[in-house]
Design a protein around this motif. Sequence first.
Motif, mmCIF file in Angstrom:
data_model
loop_
_atom_site.group_PDB
_atom_site.id
_atom_site.type_symbol
_atom_site.label_atom_id
_atom_site.label_comp_id
_atom_site.label_asym_id
_atom_site.label_seq_id
_atom_site.Cartn_x
_atom_site.Cartn_y
_atom_site.Cartn_z
ATOM 1 N N ILE A 200 0.871 -1.184 0.000
ATOM 2 C CA ILE A 200 0.000 0.000 0.000
ATOM 3 C C ILE A 200 0.903 1.227 0.000
ATOM 4 C CG2 ILE A 200 -1.825 1.242 1.217
ATOM 5 C CD1 ILE A 200 -2.631 -1.553 0.149
ATOM 6 N N THR A 204 -1.501 6.813 2.145
ATOM 7 C CA THR A 204 -2.866 6.297 2.009
ATOM 8 C C THR A 204 -3.656 6.502 3.302
ATOM 9 O OG1 THR A 204 -2.257 4.603 0.374
ATOM 10 C CG2 THR A 204 -4.240 4.197 1.698
ATOM 11 N N ALA A 206 -7.408 5.246 4.473
ATOM 12 C CA ALA A 206 -8.480 4.392 3.978
ATOM 13 C C ALA A 206 -9.345 3.864 5.110
ATOM 14 C CB ALA A 206 -7.891 3.225 3.191
ATOM 15 N N THR A 280 -12.329 3.398 -0.478
ATOM 16 C CA THR A 280 -11.051 4.069 -0.225
ATOM 17 C C THR A 280 -9.935 3.053 -0.021
ATOM 18 O OG1 THR A 280 -11.550 4.200 2.153
ATOM 19 C CG2 THR A 280 -12.164 6.092 0.804
ATOM 20 N N TRP A 281 -10.282 1.903 0.542
ATOM 21 C CA TRP A 281 -9.285 0.851 0.759
ATOM 22 C C TRP A 281 -9.052 0.038 -0.508
ATOM 23 C CZ3 TRP A 281 -5.196 -0.616 2.946
ATOM 24 C CH2 TRP A 281 -4.823 -1.954 3.074
ATOM 25 N N ALA A 284 -6.998 1.705 -3.087
ATOM 26 C CA ALA A 284 -5.579 1.771 -2.743
ATOM 27 C C ALA A 284 -4.869 0.444 -2.986
ATOM 28 C CB ALA A 284 -5.422 2.179 -1.282
#
Length: 431
Positions: A200, A204, A206, A280-281, A284
């Motif tokens: 990741i 980030t 998330a 959002t996760w 990513a």
Amino acid sequence: MPKAIVLGGYGLIGRACLRALSRSGFDVSGIGRSRRSAHAVGLSVEWIIRDIPTLTVEDWRTILDGVDVVVNASGALQDGARDDLEAIHVTAIARLVEAAAALPVRIVQISAAGVSETASTAFFRTKAQGDKILSSGAQDWVILRPTLVVSQDAYGGTALLRAAASLPLIQPRVLQEAQIQTVYVEDVAAAVVESAQGRIRSGTIADITEHDVHDFPDLLAKMRKWQGWAAPVACPPIPAALVLATGKIADALGYLGWRSPLRTTALTALADGIRGDPNTWQSAGGSACRSLDETLALLPATRQERLFGRAYIALPLAIGTLALFWLLSGLITLIDPARAMSVLTERSVSSWLIAPTVFGGAVADILLGFGILWRPWTRHAALGMLALSSLYLIGSLFAAPDLWADPLGPMVKVLPGMTLSAVVWLLVEER
């Protein structure tokens, strides 16, 4: 072998991260202030027993020597006798970031979905401040924000759900408008591993959550069905004023060392809704989180689950009953000591023993009644109640054996109280 340190490694999320990182080939260490709790994790990892908010920048530089990843799973729900939100969520992060500024270390922050510097609770506001310090000051960082975490371990919110779903016959309707998303603790741990492995990208932020959304009564109904309880006989609505009063009582108990999941911070968070954006996760590069139904299918409920849910309800009732009984016993004696002394005088007890026995016993009763309410002393007070009750029983055999045959059973009734004290001693964990 890459080295990782997990702050708050014996907490609900922290211990899952320890296990997941260890399975993934990391040399893992944990940091926390309780050696007993660290030992209870049951993993052969190195532990640094320190109170995280007290660590200085120099302390952090020493700890971070040779470390590749720091996972911050430490935190507190609300200020209390043992917790300072500003210290743990803000000051500790600032010192960690300063110490890591010149080091090749990645910091993975476990925050919370919905944090904001203008949020309705200090928990979310201080978490947001810590996130801001990390994102603006660290070189390599990832912030993960889980929703309501569901786990095989019963702790905090997961314990509250189990207990609320275990109420006999009734299922109160409370926070009916609250919208909740959940996440399996192993999915949070998997996200930590992906972040720690560098899969990741740095920077980030998330949310870690399922896609489904549940209203709170439906969430409790699912938990009740999962535990195997029969459908409730009644589902009475609980007035908001009663919910607020419960939270205020739990807040007060926080200053006695109790970390109740019914404190106003938790209730406010639930009422506001615990929501996140799973995209959002996944955008990513992270793996999708499991739904609540999938999570519960992975955690088959057993008899132990049901016993825990009922015991979680019974324990505070037992502690409150014992506190009330012992406090009243001591206070009533002090209000009318002559009556208590007459019991001994009528039975020809030596006069020099009467006053010390009556007043000493009353003071001891009151101290034990207060002591069982103070979280660090609860188990010790329960043992004290057992010991003092035993002395009362033994003393009565010599000084007042006739009381054992009294129709009202004043001595026989001591035995249920001793049993209740033993139950509290067995159920309260030392932390």
